[in-house]
Structures are given as C-alpha cells and as structure tokens.
Design a protein around this motif. Structure first.
Motif, PDB file in Angstrom:
ATOM      1  N   ASN A   1     -61.708 -55.602  -9.363  1.00 47.69           N
ATOM      2  CA  ASN A   1     -62.618 -55.642  -8.880  1.00 47.69           C
ATOM      3  C   ASN A   1     -63.726 -56.686  -8.213  1.00 47.69           C
ATOM      4  N   ASP A   2     -63.982 -56.406  -9.650  1.00 53.15           N
ATOM      5  CA  ASP A   2     -65.454 -57.009  -9.766  1.00 53.15           C
ATOM      6  C   ASP A   2     -64.881 -58.436  -9.926  1.00 53.15           C
TER       7      ASP A   2
ATOM      8  N   THR B   1     -56.196 -60.192  -9.073  1.00 52.20           N
ATOM      9  CA  THR B   1     -54.492 -59.681  -8.764  1.00 52.20           C
ATOM     10  C   THR B   1     -53.593 -59.726  -9.021  1.00 52.20           C
TER      11      THR B   1
ATOM     12  N   LYS C   1     -66.371 -62.479 -17.733  1.00 51.03           N
ATOM     13  CA  LYS C   1     -67.460 -62.082 -17.012  1.00 51.03           C
ATOM     14  C   LYS C   1     -68.359 -63.557 -17.798  1.00 51.03           C
TER      15      LYS C   1
ATOM     16  N   GLN D   1     -53.947 -56.208 -11.054  1.00 56.94           N
ATOM     17  CA  GLN D   1     -53.922 -55.486  -9.995  1.00 56.94           C
ATOM     18  C   GLN D   1     -52.071 -54.906 -10.081  1.00 56.94           C
TER      19      GLN D   1
ATOM     20  N   ALA E   1     -62.584 -60.178  -9.432  1.00 59.53           N
ATOM     21  CA  ALA E   1     -62.039 -61.054  -7.794  1.00 59.53           C
ATOM     22  C   ALA E   1     -63.200 -61.089  -7.038  1.00 59.53           C
ATOM     23  N   ASP E   2     -64.167 -60.205  -6.548  1.00 59.33           N
ATOM     24  CA  ASP E   2     -65.221 -60.791  -6.130  1.00 59.33           C
ATOM     25  C   ASP E   2     -66.370 -62.068  -6.450  1.00 59.33           C
ATOM     26  N   GLN E   3     -66.279 -61.561  -7.725  1.00 54.45           N
ATOM     27  CA  GLN E   3     -67.202 -62.860  -8.336  1.00 54.45           C
ATOM     28  C   GLN E   3     -66.510 -64.223  -8.180  1.00 54.45           C
ATOM     29  N   TYR E   4     -65.692 -64.289  -8.733  1.00 56.10           N
ATOM     30  CA  TYR E   4     -64.649 -65.522  -8.455  1.00 56.10           C
ATOM     31  C   TYR E   4     -64.336 -65.615  -6.566  1.00 56.10           C
ATOM     32  N   ALA E   5     -64.729 -65.472  -6.077  1.00 62.23           N
ATOM     33  CA  ALA E   5     -64.450 -65.752  -4.127  1.00 62.23           C
ATOM     34  C   ALA E   5     -65.858 -66.047  -3.393  1.00 62.23           C
ATOM     35  N   LYS E   6     -66.975 -65.510  -4.631  1.00 62.68           N
ATOM     36  CA  LYS E   6     -68.356 -65.987  -4.004  1.00 62.68           C
ATOM     37  C   LYS E   6     -68.378 -68.174  -4.577  1.00 62.68           C
TER      38      LYS E   6
ATOM     39  N   SER F   1     -58.889 -67.453 -10.416  1.00 61.17           N
ATOM     40  CA  SER F   1     -59.080 -66.518  -8.830  1.00 61.17           C
ATOM     41  C   SER F   1     -58.410 -66.179  -9.350  1.00 61.17           C
TER      42      SER F   1
END
Length: 202
Positions: A192-193, A150, A30, A153, A195-200, A146
């Motif tokens: 998951n955190d 996945t 992070k 996972q 993935a959300d961070q990169y999606a933003k 990014s």
C-alpha cells in the motif's frame, strides 16, 4: 554426531521464509528499485509453495506432474516395499493453480480455492517476470513498477486464502502460523505504501 552447519526446511517453512524475504525486499525497494527482482522471485516461490501445500494429501502426490504422480502411486501400491519411489517431479506453476481451482481428481482434502480472473492474471504475470529473471536471456528489458504492488496484492490474496483452509499449513507450529499471518499483513502494508508512492509520481 553429524558435524557441520545444516539448513533444514520443508514446504510450509519455505513458504514462510519466502514471505519473510518478500517483506524484506519490499522494504529495500523504496531505496533501490532493483530489489523488485528479489521480491518477485521470493513472492513467486511463496505462492508456488502454498499451492503445493494446498494440493498435497497423504501420499504427497497431488502437486506432482501427471506422469510422476502415476509412477509414484504405482510404487506405493506395491505391498512388499520392493518398489523404488521415483524422484518427485512437480507440475508446472499454471497446472498447480488450475488444480487448486478444480473439484476434480483432488488428492488433498482441502477445499478448492476461488480465484478471480484478475488474480489469475496477476499470477501469470508474476510467473512471466520470475521466468525472465530466472532464465535471463541475452537482452535488456524493463518493468513498469507502478503496477507491481497490485500484482503482489492479488497474488498475496491467493496465499492468504490457502492459509485459512485448515489443511495446507497443518504441519506448521502455532508460532509459524502466527508469523505467517503477521508477515502477510506486513507485506500488504508495504505494498500500500509503495502504491501510494508511485501514484504521487504519476
């Protein structure tokens, strides 16, 4: 009495240690994207070790390269104990995965694992990254971060499936098995955190 500081481990314990390190590095990611390198190395170590545990039966030859396997089994068959057991030589990571997917010539009683094409692709991609970091060539290169959550996972799902087969980690203590289950959940949450961070950011 033997003096000094000793580090003692085995294959199941190393899987757990590698997963703990993966979780630690994912937390670092992070604030420092370079920590992905160490996350990749530790995660691949974990899945490789899990495959070795899955394939190894009573003679501990199921994960060895074919020639090493043959020589070891031949030495074990010498009844008078005069044969020297050769140093074990592990099969390649891709061979370990293939054997774990196959019903044929299994030394281990563990049920074969079922891995989707996507998860097999993730394993292969993680292997390429691990090789590039371990055998660093005189070049520069980059990774699209990014996509890493996945990949992790999907590879983590392979470890999770192996952990539930009742055989691979049979030598772990109850405390180790509980820690293994907990760290897999922790890794999933951190991925998951991320993935959300990169999606933003996309």
């Amino acid at each position: 009495m033997v003096n000094g500081v000793w580090y003692e481990t085995d294959t199941p314990s190393d899987v757990l240690d590698s997963l703990v390190e993966t979780a630690r590095q994912l937390d670092r990611v992070k604030g420092d994207v370079a920590a992905w390198k160490w996350a990749i190395l530790s995660m691949f170590g974990a899945v490789s070790g899990a495959l070795v545990c899955h394939l190894s039966g009573s003679t501990q030859t199921g994960a060895l390269a074919t020639r090493s396997q043959t020589k070891t089994l031949a030495a074990l068959e010498v009844r008078d104990g005069s044969a020297v057991i050769p140093d074990p030589y592990l099969a390649s990571p891709l061979d370990l995965l293939r054997r774990s997917l196959s019903r044929r010539n299994r030394e281990s009683p563990a049920v074969r694992i079922c891995v989707s094409f996507r998860k097999r692709t993730a394993f292969k991609r993680l292997l390429v990254f691990r090789n590039d970091f371990t055998h660093f060539k005189p070049q520069s290169w980059s990774i699209e971060c990014s996509g890493l959550p996945t990949i992790f996972q999907d590879v983590g799902a392979i470890i999770c499936q192996i952990s539930q087969d009742g055989w691979s980690f049979r030598h772990m203590t109850d405390a180790q098995r509980k820690e293994l289950a907990a760290v897999l959940v922790e890794i999933e949450a951190r991925l998951n955190d991320l993935a959300d961070q990169y999606a933003k950011l996309s």
